[in-house]
Design a protein around this motif. Structure first.
Motif, short mmCIF file in Angstrom:
data_model
loop_
_atom_site.label_atom_id
_atom_site.label_comp_id
_atom_site.label_asym_id
_atom_site.label_seq_id
_atom_site.Cartn_x
_atom_site.Cartn_y
_atom_site.Cartn_z
N LYS A 75 -43.76 94.41 35.29
CA LYS A 75 -44.04 93.95 33.50
C LYS A 75 -41.83 94.31 33.05
CE LYS A 75 -45.65 93.40 28.49
NZ LYS A 75 -46.64 94.54 28.22
N ASP A 76 -41.01 93.41 32.18
CA ASP A 76 -39.76 93.75 31.94
C ASP A 76 -39.05 94.52 32.80
OD1 ASP A 76 -40.72 92.97 29.36
OD2 ASP A 76 -41.38 95.46 29.11
N LYS A 106 -48.52 88.63 37.81
CA LYS A 106 -47.15 88.68 36.79
C LYS A 106 -46.72 89.24 35.83
CE LYS A 106 -44.54 85.27 39.54
NZ LYS A 106 -44.15 84.04 39.31
N GLY A 107 -46.20 90.19 35.20
CA GLY A 107 -45.72 90.18 33.77
C GLY A 107 -47.04 91.54 33.52
N THR A 108 -47.44 92.53 34.38
CA THR A 108 -48.82 93.73 34.71
C THR A 108 -47.86 94.98 34.87
OG1 THR A 108 -49.20 93.30 37.10
CG2 THR A 108 -51.09 92.99 34.35
#
Length: 347
Positions: free
Chosen positions: A196-197, A295-297
């Motif tokens: 994430k990020d 994705k995104g974790t």
């Protein structure tokens, strides 16, 4: 049917509709004569005759044919998985182990070659999961699939990152032929999956001959020095026979590749820019890893011990390209010394 009522031949109707003559004949025979019909279908036949679309010569009724087709479509049909409790239990057990439907179908064929009731196609498993109203497999088992989607749809490929020039890199074109044809174990492909990020990461390594997976624990940073240290540490644990080459993309995280090559005693090669297919094994492995690391974790929450557990589970999954053997089984076979029966005797 306009054609039959007008006296048109079967072959002429077939040519006009783009169908085989046998198909037209079966349709007329199936929905033609009213003899032997139940009272309900006799009524439908008369309804068709009154409404038109009925041929007196063949007894074919277009309205009746449509009604019959709709009735057959509404009739509940139990699939193979629903008809065999043992098969259903085995499919659900393997789904909970995160086997894909293709892996399940292949493994069942290898485990139960003499039991036809235990053989099923991957598409049948998908239908049992996704088609509404079947109820053959619990809908929540879709979460065990790699995508975890409740609906089936194509998955987009991950786009390549920007690339930078790396001093002293050796291009993949100079990689030994034995690595290209996967004939000899010990040639690896590597990459990072990002969390994430863009704030967390995990390294992935896959052995080309067997598909054997290793994960690199990178909980804090992915600068070149950190990646080099982590890669060197994990590669040094491998036996010498499994330290032949490592192929990576042209990312800045591999700027210290020469240190990895010297300290881990392994040759390092680099793909061409924007050419992820040159590391096809690793791209596929990253897709498998996303089932565990979505994705995104935040990927930094996963311990090194958990990464090892996930790698073990992936290495025990059967693969189609190995005739449904697992990567662990394939690698063990490649590393095992040849037996007397497999060694050719000299004349």
């Amino acid at each position: 049917m306009i054609g039959t009522s007008a006296g048109e031949s079967i072959r002429s109707i077939a040519r006009r509709l783009g169908r085989a003559p046998a198909t037209i004949m079966r349709e007329i025979e199936r929905n033609g004569s009213a003899r032997g019909l139940t009272g309900r279908y006799r009524a439908l036949h008369r309804f068709g005759a009154n409404r038109g679309g009925w041929d007196a010569k063949s007894g074919y009724s277009a309205v009746l044919a449509q009604q019959r087709s709709e009735a057959r479509a509404r009739r509940p049909k139990t699939g193979k998985i629903g008809r065999c409790p043992a098969l259903s239990d085995e499919v659900q057990r393997l789904l909970t182990k995160k086997f894909s439907p293709a892996q399940i179908a292949g493994r069942l064929a290898k485990t139960y070659p003499d039991r036809p009731e235990m053989l099923v196609s991957h598409e049948t498993i998908y239908k049992a999961l996704y088609v509404q109203g079947r109820g053959e497999l619990r809908r929540e088992l879709t979460k065990c699939l790699r995508t975890g989607r409740t609906l089936r749809k194509p998955r987009n490929r991950r786009q390549a990152d920007g690339r930078g020039h790396i001093q002293g890199m050796v291009n993949i074109s100079e990689r030994p032929a034995e690595a290209n044809d996967r004939a000899v174990p010990g040639h690896w492909e590597g990459d990072l999956i990002i969390g994430k990020d863009q704030a967390s990461q995990i390294g992935t390594l896959v052995e080309r001959s067997s598909g054997f997976v290793q994960f690199v624990h990178l909980p804090q940073r992915r600068d070149a020095a950190t990646v080099a240290d982590a890669l060197t540490q994990i590669i040094q644990t491998l036996p010498e026979a499994l330290r032949r080459s490592l192929t990576w993309d042209q990312g800045i995280k591999m700027h210290q590749h020469s240190r990895v090559s010297i300290d881990a005693d392994i040759d390092v090669f680099f793909c061409d820019p924007h050419s992820p297919w040159q590391r096809g094994s690793n791209e596929n492995t990253n897709g498998l890893a996303r089932q565990y690391f979505p994705k995104g974790t935040d990927l930094s929450v996963h311990s090194a011990a958990y990464l090892a557990e996930v790698a073990d589970e992936l290495n025990e999954r059967p693969r189609k390209r190995f005739d449904w053997d697992s990567p662990a089984e394939v690698l063990n076979r490649l590393l095992s010394p040849p037996t007397e029966s497999t060694v050719a005797t000299k004349p």
